[in-house]
Design a protein around this motif. Structure first.
Motif, PDB file in Angstrom:
ATOM      1  N   PHE A   1      -0.587   2.008  -0.537  1.00 22.28           N
ATOM      2  CA  PHE A   1      -0.850   2.484  -1.890  1.00 22.28           C
ATOM      3  C   PHE A   1      -1.322   3.942  -1.916  1.00 22.28           C
ATOM      4  CE2 PHE A   1      -0.790  -2.040  -2.402  1.00 22.28           C
ATOM      5  CZ  PHE A   1      -0.371  -2.276  -3.700  1.00 22.28           C
ATOM      6  N   GLY A   2      -1.181   4.641  -0.788  1.00 24.83           N
ATOM      7  CA  GLY A   2      -1.509   6.065  -0.766  1.00 24.83           C
ATOM      8  C   GLY A   2      -2.468   6.486   0.321  1.00 24.83           C
ATOM      9  N   ASN A   3      -3.327   5.540   0.767  1.00 20.28           N
ATOM     10  CA  ASN A   3      -4.309   5.860   1.801  1.00 20.28           C
ATOM     11  C   ASN A   3      -3.973   5.157   3.114  1.00 20.28           C
ATOM     12  OD1 ASN A   3      -6.784   7.149   2.653  1.00 20.28           O
ATOM     13  ND2 ASN A   3      -7.816   5.169   2.523  1.00 20.28           N
ATOM     14  N   GLY A   4      -2.677   4.890   3.322  1.00 15.21           N
ATOM     15  CA  GLY A   4      -2.247   4.203   4.527  1.00 15.21           C
ATOM     16  C   GLY A   4      -2.319   2.702   4.369  1.00 15.21           C
ATOM     17  N   PRO A   5      -1.501   1.959   5.136  1.00 13.82           N
ATOM     18  CA  PRO A   5      -1.578   0.496   5.081  1.00 13.82           C
ATOM     19  C   PRO A   5      -2.920   0.017   5.629  1.00 13.82           C
ATOM     20  CG  PRO A   5      -0.232   1.173   6.942  1.00 13.82           C
ATOM     21  CD  PRO A   5      -0.560   2.427   6.172  1.00 13.82           C
ATOM     22  N   LYS A   6      -3.427  -1.061   5.055  1.00 14.78           N
ATOM     23  CA  LYS A   6      -4.709  -1.616   5.485  1.00 14.78           C
ATOM     24  C   LYS A   6      -4.570  -3.129   5.647  1.00 14.78           C
ATOM     25  CE  LYS A   6      -6.974   2.327   5.211  1.00 14.78           C
ATOM     26  NZ  LYS A   6      -5.831   3.159   5.643  1.00 14.78           N
ATOM     27  N   THR A   7      -5.477  -3.696   6.420  1.00 11.46           N
ATOM     28  CA  THR A   7      -5.573  -5.150   6.546  1.00 11.46           C
ATOM     29  C   THR A   7      -7.040  -5.536   6.601  1.00 11.46           C
ATOM     30  OG1 THR A   7      -5.055  -7.091   7.917  1.00 11.46           O
ATOM     31  CG2 THR A   7      -5.470  -5.058   9.081  1.00 11.46           C
ATOM     32  N   GLY A   8      -7.334  -6.769   6.213  1.00 14.06           N
ATOM     33  CA  GLY A   8      -8.656  -7.310   6.478  1.00 14.06           C
ATOM     34  C   GLY A   8      -8.756  -7.682   7.944  1.00 14.06           C
ATOM     35  N   GLN A   9      -9.970  -7.870   8.407  1.00 12.52           N
ATOM     36  CA  GLN A   9     -10.213  -8.383   9.770  1.00 12.52           C
ATOM     37  C   GLN A   9     -11.551  -9.080   9.780  1.00 12.52           C
ATOM     38  OE1 GLN A   9     -13.560  -5.918  11.175  1.00 12.52           O
ATOM     39  NE2 GLN A   9     -12.482  -7.310  12.522  1.00 12.52           N
ATOM     40  N   GLY A  10     -11.857  -9.706  10.899  1.00 12.21           N
ATOM     41  CA  GLY A  10     -13.134 -10.394  11.032  1.00 12.21           C
ATOM     42  C   GLY A  10     -12.978 -11.903  10.968  1.00 12.21           C
ATOM     43  N   SER A  11     -13.841 -12.593  11.667  1.00  9.46           N
ATOM     44  CA  SER A  11     -13.805 -14.052  11.674  1.00  9.46           C
ATOM     45  C   SER A  11     -15.138 -14.567  12.215  1.00  9.46           C
ATOM     46  CB  SER A  11     -12.623 -14.541  12.510  1.00  9.46           C
ATOM     47  OG  SER A  11     -12.365 -15.897  12.241  1.00  9.46           O
TER      48      SER A  11
END
Length: 448
Positions: free
Chosen positions: A306-316
């Motif tokens: 969306f403009g600031n690079g692809p992102k993903t969640g993480q953590g568990s």
């Protein structure tokens, strides 16, 4: 719920959907004032208690085997393991006085800051070996760190992507990403949905795991990457206003809202496996079912930019040391053992999650270079932490704050209302105000 949904709940932290009233988790155990250094080193010998969540049977077996192996590998420390049903686990820790908690305990990643705030977790840096800390992946360390101290380390991590049906994508003439370096923009993703719709009988070509509910932790975990990729944040410098409700985030959620006509509600959980949709926005935990159903037609793609690079969640889920332990040395020795390659590999083989240690990740048959889920490893190799989310990083940690229950509740409510047709600007502004009011009422949930 489908098996996939159950797995999500265990490996990507929906336990924090919080059966407790949100204020109760934040307030239980007293204020966050004072020192967290109550853990004692002890002799490094004797019996230690360990609590863990009861997950899938395969996960439970892997953990039980690790405990048996540790106990038989030496004679100075004995671990007594207690498994608590996953749906009750966070409530149990929250309701238990710090003095009654075990020497070692597992916790759902986003609950960590709250347990530190309420003096239920101690820093582990003095008790686990330097080698164990060094071998944790950068993303794993980001989730477990507050103020330069580490309170937790995980055996496994998590990640999001878009699974694609190559046959359907090719039939629609769609060029799709091969990795992070050529990700779709949000506009290109929208164009792909339109092209797929033109070839689809009912026009429903996308799965968003709507059956999990958006006003839940799935809403926050699954779609806060839209906020981060738009250059926004759920929280910045302790405030949501000016981070969550920026014009760029409003615009991104308008785009998200525009996808609803293309979404299959997926009430039976089979939209992707049965070929009704070409794209599924979900995480690593669906790979076994999707791979079995599609075989070589399965492709794994990053979320759109969306403009600031692809992102993903993480953590568990992660492991830490009870703040009131009298035997921190023994607790640390057990964690060193639990986080070795043998045990991490056994656990991640059991649940399919990405290993959270660099050595196990490098050898993983699913996640290492050239293997089917390399994308998830590539994303975790570019951690953002939970603040200053740059364009160059990808795997973003949900806000590490004792006020996280309020953040996730208000954001997911806003997301759900936007998906249902509400004005994104109004919904985000309302959520930001509610979050900031709660933080103001609780002195910012500051941890000393």
């Amino acid at each position: 719920m489908t098996a996939g949904n159950r797995r999500y709940r265990r490996t990507a932290c929906t336990g924090l959907a919080l059966a407790l009233p949100l204020a109760a988790l934040a307030a239980c155990g007293g204020s966050g004032s004072g020192s967290d250094a109550s853990a004692e080193a002890g002799s490094g010998k004797g019996t230690i208690s360990v609590w863990a969540h009861q997950g899938q049977k395969s996960e439970d077996t892997a953990l039980q085997n690790a405990v048996k192996s540790f106990n038989s590998s030496q004679s100075t420390i004995k671990v007594e393991l207690k498994l608590i049903p996953g749906n009750d686990y966070t409530k149990t820790i929250t309701a238990t006085d710090a003095s009654k908690l075990p020497d070692v305990m597992e916790f759902d990643g986003p609950t960590m800051a709250n347990f530190v705030y309420n003096k239920k977790l101690a820093p582990i840096d003095s008790y686990v070996s330097a080698g164990t800390l060094d071998n944790a992946t950068p993303a794993n360390k980001k989730q477990g760190e507050i103020g330069g101290k580490h309170y937790g380390l995980g055996m496994y991590d998590s990640g999001l992507g878009i699974y694609g049906n190559k046959k359907l994508l090719d039939a629609a003439g769609i060029k799709y990403p091969k990795g992070l370096s050529d990700d779709w923009t949000a506009a290109q993703f929208t164009d792909a949905l339109k092209a797929l719709k033109a070839k689809d009988s009912d026009g429903k070509v996308l799965d968003l795991q709507e059956g999990n509910g958006l006003a839940t932790e799935w809403g926050t975990y699954g779609f806060s990457p839209v906020v981060w990729s738009a250059g926004g944040s759920l929280l910045k410098n302790g405030k949501a206003a000016g981070a969550l409700d920026t014009p760029a985030v409003v615009s991104a959620l308008k785009t998200f809202q525009s996808w609803k006509p293309y979404v299959d509600p997926n009430t039976d959980g089979n939209a992707f496996t049965k070929g009704r949709v070409a794209l599924s926005w979900v995480g690593h935990w669906m790979y076994p079912a999707y791979s079995q159903a599609l075989g070589k037609n399965l492709v794994v793609l990053p979320l759109p930019d969306f403009g600031n690079g692809p992102k993903t969640g993480q953590g568990s889920w992660a492991w830490g040391i009870g703040a009131n332990t009298k035997n921190g040395k023994a607790a640390g020795a057990f964690l060193d053992y639990l986080l070795n390659d043998t045990n991490v590999t056994a656990m991640t083989t059991a649940n399919g999650a990405p290993p959270a240690t660099t050595s196990a990740l490098a050898k993983s048959p699913l996640y290492k270079q050239g293997r089917p889920l390399q994308l998830f490893a590539d994303q975790l190799a570019k951690p953002c932490g939970d603040s200053d989310i740059a364009k160059s990083c990808v795997a973003t940690t949900r806000p590490v704050t004792a006020g996280y229950p309020t953040v996730t509740a208000k954001f997911s409510e806003a997301l759900n209302s936007v998906y249902g047709g509400a004005d994104p600007k109004e919904a985000l502004a309302k959520a930001a105000r509610a979050i900031d009011q709660d933080f103001s009422d609780n002195a910012g949930y500051k941890i000393p």
